[in-house]
Design an enzyme around this catalytic site. Sequence first.
Site, PDB file in Angstrom:
ATOM      1  CE1 TYR A 152      -4.102   1.968   0.849  1.00 42.13           C
ATOM      2  CE2 TYR A 152      -2.688   3.085   2.429  1.00 42.13           C
ATOM      3  CZ  TYR A 152      -3.872   3.008   1.719  1.00 42.13           C
ATOM      4  OH  TYR A 152      -4.828   3.985   1.891  1.00 42.13           O
ATOM      5  CE  LYS A 156      -3.802   5.067  -1.284  1.00 41.55           C
ATOM      6  NZ  LYS A 156      -4.812   5.396  -2.317  1.00 41.55           N
TER       7      LYS A 156
HETATM    8  P1  NAP Z   1     -13.345   2.149   1.626  1.00 41.51           P
HETATM    9  O1  NAP Z   1     -14.373   2.576   2.611  1.00 41.51           O
HETATM   10  O2  NAP Z   1     -12.805   0.767   1.699  1.00 41.51           O
HETATM   11  O3  NAP Z   1     -13.937   2.429   0.175  1.00 41.51           O
HETATM   12  C1  NAP Z   1     -13.215   2.094  -0.979  1.00 41.51           C
HETATM   13  C2  NAP Z   1     -14.174   1.845  -2.108  1.00 41.51           C
HETATM   14  O4  NAP Z   1     -13.394   1.506  -3.281  1.00 41.51           O
HETATM   15  C3  NAP Z   1     -15.110   0.667  -1.834  1.00 41.51           C
HETATM   16  O5  NAP Z   1     -16.434   1.019  -2.144  1.00 41.51           O
HETATM   17  C4  NAP Z   1     -14.578  -0.399  -2.764  1.00 41.51           C
HETATM   18  O6  NAP Z   1     -15.549  -1.286  -3.263  1.00 41.51           O
HETATM   19  C5  NAP Z   1     -14.029   0.413  -3.914  1.00 41.51           C
HETATM   20  N1  NAP Z   1     -13.118  -0.363  -4.737  1.00 41.51           N
HETATM   21  C6  NAP Z   1     -12.175  -1.248  -4.330  1.00 41.51           C
HETATM   22  N2  NAP Z   1     -11.558  -1.809  -5.371  1.00 41.51           N
HETATM   23  C7  NAP Z   1     -12.122  -1.264  -6.478  1.00 41.51           C
HETATM   24  C8  NAP Z   1     -11.907  -1.455  -7.867  1.00 41.51           C
HETATM   25  N3  NAP Z   1     -11.000  -2.316  -8.333  1.00 41.51           N
HETATM   26  N4  NAP Z   1     -12.676  -0.744  -8.735  1.00 41.51           N
HETATM   27  C9  NAP Z   1     -13.621   0.109  -8.286  1.00 41.51           C
HETATM   28  N5  NAP Z   1     -13.850   0.336  -6.976  1.00 41.51           N
HETATM   29  C10 NAP Z   1     -13.121  -0.350  -6.084  1.00 41.51           C
HETATM   30  O7  NAP Z   1     -12.052   3.099   1.662  1.00 41.51           O
HETATM   31  P2  NAP Z   1     -11.855   4.635   2.097  1.00 41.51           P
HETATM   32  O8  NAP Z   1     -11.333   4.624   3.459  1.00 41.51           O
HETATM   33  O9  NAP Z   1     -13.041   5.428   1.738  1.00 41.51           O
HETATM   34  O10 NAP Z   1     -10.626   5.016   1.145  1.00 41.51           O
HETATM   35  C11 NAP Z   1     -10.782   5.720  -0.094  1.00 41.51           C
HETATM   36  C12 NAP Z   1      -9.406   6.066  -0.634  1.00 41.51           C
HETATM   37  O11 NAP Z   1      -8.701   6.862   0.308  1.00 41.51           O
HETATM   38  C13 NAP Z   1      -8.535   4.859  -0.917  1.00 41.51           C
HETATM   39  O12 NAP Z   1      -7.732   5.105  -2.050  1.00 41.51           O
HETATM   40  C14 NAP Z   1      -7.677   4.794   0.327  1.00 41.51           C
HETATM   41  O13 NAP Z   1      -6.480   4.107   0.067  1.00 41.51           O
HETATM   42  C15 NAP Z   1      -7.469   6.257   0.615  1.00 41.51           C
HETATM   43  N6  NAP Z   1      -7.109   6.546   2.005  1.00 41.51           N
HETATM   44  C16 NAP Z   1      -7.928   6.230   3.049  1.00 41.51           C
HETATM   45  C17 NAP Z   1      -7.533   6.527   4.341  1.00 41.51           C
HETATM   46  C18 NAP Z   1      -8.384   6.203   5.542  1.00 41.51           C
HETATM   47  O14 NAP Z   1      -7.916   6.431   6.678  1.00 41.51           O
HETATM   48  N7  NAP Z   1      -9.587   5.710   5.408  1.00 41.51           N
HETATM   49  C19 NAP Z   1      -6.304   7.136   4.578  1.00 41.51           C
HETATM   50  C20 NAP Z   1      -5.490   7.455   3.498  1.00 41.51           C
HETATM   51  C21 NAP Z   1      -5.909   7.162   2.216  1.00 41.51           C
HETATM   52  P3  NAP Z   1     -15.847  -2.696  -2.531  1.00 41.51           P
HETATM   53  O15 NAP Z   1     -16.569  -2.336  -1.288  1.00 41.51           O
HETATM   54  O16 NAP Z   1     -16.694  -3.438  -3.499  1.00 41.51           O
HETATM   55  O17 NAP Z   1     -14.520  -3.334  -2.272  1.00 41.51           O
END
Ligand code: NAP
Length: 251
Positions: A152, A156
């Site tokens: 990851y 990133k």
């Molecule tokens: P999340 O709640 O897990 O949501 C991610 C979404 O992306 C889910 O709906 C998932 O669908 C979808 N997804 C996964 N693989 C996919 C694919 N191949 N094609 C299309 N959609 C796909 O995550 P989040 O926390 O909102 O994170 C969103 C972004 O922010 C990510 O890039 C994450 O790495 C980044 N981020 C998050 C955090 C944090 O603390 N939460 C921190 C830094 C960065 P499914 O449910 O079907 O898998």
Amino acid sequence: MAHSRVAIVTGAARGIGAAVAKRLAKDGLAVGVVDLAEDACAATVEAITADGGKAVAVGADVADSAAVSAAVARVSQELGPPTVLVNNAGITRDNLLFKMTEDDWDAVIAVHLRGAFLMSREVQKHQTEQGWGRIVNLSSTSALGNRGQANYSAAKAGMQGFTKTLAIELGKFGVTVNAIAPGFIETEMTAATAARVGVPFEDFKAGAAAAIPVRRVGQPEDIAAVVSFLAGEESGFVSGQVIYVAGGPQD
Ligand code: NAP
């Protein structure tokens, strides 16, 4: 009514992506809500339309080039040419290096990097044609290194290099490209991390908040607010930047 811009937000069924899609719709953009399964996008689309906005649900795996082409074509046909792209779809497959499988590695690199590449390559056709565009890529504070996240953090950090290169290539077409690197945001992704390490989510959040200068964890809306700026008309001289949205400075 004034011609409204069209955005595509990937991974917009829930979490940060859903908040971003809703915020951009509030800002007046029509939004292509993309996630793996079309029906999983229903709640986001309904929230937007209930609020008077315009959105369409599109199922696509961002790592699949045929699905990406079809998704962008559908958004273009149903809403108009997309000129704002938010590459937000993401997954984690955390493990210490010695336990990390090739599948853990490949899956994470595929969704984040191949996904952002395929989506951006497809959407830039519309952006360059329109002479205006905004790409916002989701990086993470994990890009700076995080135990258990070799895959990851590499993805990133890769998003940051990808962002800067696209900013250089696309600037002359009126397209800006920036990255947002969130810290701890309360979503299903961080809830899953808490579950994996066996700590109740409330305790996990409290522990994280204590280490953050503003003394709270982030909410999806904290990220959506920054996307709103970067996707908007007034940010045209900001490009190739990585904005840490983490409640404090990062190294
Ligand atoms: P999340 O709640 O897990 O949501 C991610 C979404 O992306 C889910 O709906 C998932 O669908 C979808 N997804 C996964 N693989 C996919 C694919 N191949 N094609 C299309 N959609 C796909 O995550 P989040 O926390 O909102 O994170 C969103 C972004 O922010 C990510 O890039 C994450 O790495 C980044 N981020 C998050 C955090 C944090 O603390 N939460 C921190 C830094 C960065 P499914 O449910 O079907 O898998």
